[in-house]
Design a protein around this motif. Structure first.
Motif, PDB file in Angstrom:
ATOM      1  N   VAL A  90       1.703   1.981 -15.217  1.00 49.83           N
ATOM      2  CA  VAL A  90       1.446   0.540 -15.206  1.00 49.83           C
ATOM      3  C   VAL A  90       1.771  -0.061 -16.577  1.00 49.83           C
ATOM      4  CG1 VAL A  90      -0.383  -1.205 -15.069  1.00 49.83           C
ATOM      5  CG2 VAL A  90      -0.201   0.565 -13.315  1.00 49.83           C
ATOM      6  N   TYR A 111       1.480   7.271  -7.761  1.00 48.53           N
ATOM      7  CA  TYR A 111       1.546   7.407  -9.211  1.00 48.53           C
ATOM      8  C   TYR A 111       1.315   8.855  -9.620  1.00 48.53           C
ATOM      9  CZ  TYR A 111       0.717   2.344  -8.986  1.00 48.53           C
ATOM     10  OH  TYR A 111       0.795   1.005  -8.686  1.00 48.53           O
ATOM     11  N   VAL A 163      -1.252   6.781 -13.423  1.00 50.43           N
ATOM     12  CA  VAL A 163      -1.271   5.352 -13.124  1.00 50.43           C
ATOM     13  C   VAL A 163      -1.329   4.509 -14.391  1.00 50.43           C
ATOM     14  CG1 VAL A 163      -3.780   5.221 -12.771  1.00 50.43           C
ATOM     15  CG2 VAL A 163      -2.273   3.561 -11.654  1.00 50.43           C
ATOM     16  N   ASN A 204       0.823  -1.216   0.000  1.00 51.01           N
ATOM     17  CA  ASN A 204       0.000   0.000   0.000  1.00 51.01           C
ATOM     18  C   ASN A 204       0.855   1.263   0.000  1.00 51.01           C
ATOM     19  OD1 ASN A 204      -2.429  -1.342  -0.123  1.00 51.01           O
ATOM     20  ND2 ASN A 204      -2.795  -1.280   2.089  1.00 51.01           N
ATOM     21  N   ALA A 213       1.728   2.659  -3.506  1.00 51.52           N
ATOM     22  CA  ALA A 213       0.641   3.097  -4.399  1.00 51.52           C
ATOM     23  C   ALA A 213       0.742   4.593  -4.680  1.00 51.52           C
ATOM     24  CB  ALA A 213      -0.714   2.758  -3.780  1.00 51.52           C
ATOM     25  N   LEU A 257      -7.617   2.428 -14.264  1.00 58.35           N
ATOM     26  CA  LEU A 257      -7.105   1.339 -15.101  1.00 58.35           C
ATOM     27  C   LEU A 257      -8.248   0.632 -15.832  1.00 58.35           C
ATOM     28  CD1 LEU A 257      -4.397  -0.032 -12.676  1.00 58.35           C
ATOM     29  CD2 LEU A 257      -3.952   0.858 -14.973  1.00 58.35           C
ATOM     30  N   HIS A 275      -7.046   4.420  -8.514  1.00 59.37           N
ATOM     31  CA  HIS A 275      -6.131   3.846  -9.491  1.00 59.37           C
ATOM     32  C   HIS A 275      -6.786   2.671 -10.221  1.00 59.37           C
ATOM     33  CE1 HIS A 275      -2.935   5.385  -6.477  1.00 59.37           C
ATOM     34  NE2 HIS A 275      -3.113   6.291  -7.423  1.00 59.37           N
ATOM     35  N   ASP A 276      -7.445   1.795  -9.454  1.00 61.86           N
ATOM     36  CA  ASP A 276      -8.113   0.639 -10.060  1.00 61.86           C
ATOM     37  C   ASP A 276      -9.175   1.082 -11.063  1.00 61.86           C
ATOM     38  OD1 ASP A 276      -6.633  -1.180  -8.517  1.00 61.86           O
ATOM     39  OD2 ASP A 276      -8.071  -1.086  -6.876  1.00 61.86           O
ATOM     40  N   LYS A 332      -2.224  -0.250  -5.268  1.00 62.01           N
ATOM     41  CA  LYS A 332      -3.135   0.687  -5.933  1.00 62.01           C
ATOM     42  C   LYS A 332      -4.298   1.005  -5.002  1.00 62.01           C
ATOM     43  CE  LYS A 332      -1.894  -1.355 -10.328  1.00 62.01           C
ATOM     44  NZ  LYS A 332      -1.063  -2.424  -9.721  1.00 62.01           N
ATOM     45  N   HIS A 333      -4.722   2.260  -5.036  1.00 60.46           N
ATOM     46  CA  HIS A 333      -5.912   2.684  -4.320  1.00 60.46           C
ATOM     47  C   HIS A 333      -7.116   2.588  -5.256  1.00 60.46           C
ATOM     48  CE1 HIS A 333      -3.361   3.794  -1.075  1.00 60.46           C
ATOM     49  NE2 HIS A 333      -2.829   4.844  -1.683  1.00 60.46           N
TER      50      HIS A 333
END
Length: 282
Positions: A161, A154, A157, A149, A152, A200, A196-197, A192-193
């Motif tokens: 990635v 970026y 991001v 954690n 995380a 993506l 971020h997810d 990733k928080h």
């Protein structure tokens, strides 16, 4: 958008569904439920009956903060389940960061190695997979669960990635694994928080530009709890995030993912089939 097939695996006419069997007492989602070998094998067969195309067997939790199990214990957990499922004709992936576990699992019948570290956790992993000649999942990874954690951080991001995955792919190919056997995974929830997810997921096309099949593993993860909780609310327990998981599966399938990795198969099976039907109507 049809995904590129993976050399050494069956070719499906839609986004594949990878069911999860956690042979662990401490998984974030279902720790302890399938810890017994016979129960784990039965669960894997149930997932196939519900529509899983392949089953991912893991013996080590990678939830945030998890500590590692030793090699002997991981082998004890994983190998009997792999043998039990492959003897029933199930297409089995092994979820491990250890080369020794990957090698033994392939000997037991596994046909895919899913390493959340992309070969970084064990320097022997890439040579072992190359020698075995099986497909390999390269996930975006910045470090072990104990402190991921803190990593995380970026600026962009998606760009970072993609760049880090691309570099790791090059290293894996240089290590002897054929490009046609590589699958990439953005590593949702790993260093990733929630924001971020989600970013993506909104830009899976950038990840597909790497040119390899894409595995999306969003099932029951923290970012879904964050989304469902809303501002200031408490996130629902992991097992109450399956409808949200199916929504992500439909999104991923529509964006050309090769496979989605999920704990509850039935809803995702329907979601990816609907996504394929919509594509067929375009």
């Amino acid at each position: 958008m049809r995904a590129t097939p993976v050399q050494g695996l069956p070719e499906w006419d839609r986004c594949a569904v990878m069911g999860v069997v956690n042979v662990t007492p401490d998984s974030f989602s279902d720790g302890g439920r399938w810890f017994d070998t016979s129960t784990a094998v039965k669960h894997g067969l149930d997932l196939v009956a519900e529509g899983a195309d392949l089953v991912d067997v893991g013996g080590e939790s990678t939830r945030p903060g998890a500590t590692r199990v030793d090699e002997h214990e991981e082998l004890r957990r994983v190998l009997p389940v792999v043998r039990g499922l492959t003897s029933e004709g199930v297409v089995v992936s092994v979820d491990t960061m250890r080369a020794s576990v990957a090698e033994r699992a392939v000997e037991a019948g596994a046909v895919l190695v899913n390493d959340v570290s992309g070969g970084l956790a064990d320097p022997a992993m890439v040579p072992a997979v190359a020698a075995a000649g099986v497909p390999f999942v390269v996930m975006h990874w910045r470090g072990f669960s104990e402190d991921m954690n803190a990593r995380a951080v970026y600026g962009d991001v998606v760009a970072e990635v993609v760049a880090e995955l691309g570099a790791r792919m090059d290293a894996v190919v240089d290590g002897g694994i054929a490009p046609e056997r590589i699958v990439v995974d953005p590593g949702l929830g790993f260093a990733k928080h929630a924001e971020h997810d989600l970013e993506l997921l909104a830009h899976l096309s950038d990840l597909r530009a790497l040119g390899r099949p894409l595995l999306v593993a969003a099932s029951r993860k923290r970012f879904l709890g964050h989304v469902l909780a809303g501002d200031g609310g408490a996130p629902p327990p992991a097992r109450e995030r399956d409808a949200a998981t199916a929504a992500v599966s439909a999104i991923a399938a529509h964006q050309g993912a090769w496979a989605v990795r999920v704990h509850e198969v039935r809803a995702t099976r329907d979601a990816v089939r609907v996504a394929r039907a919509v594509e067929g109507a375009l």
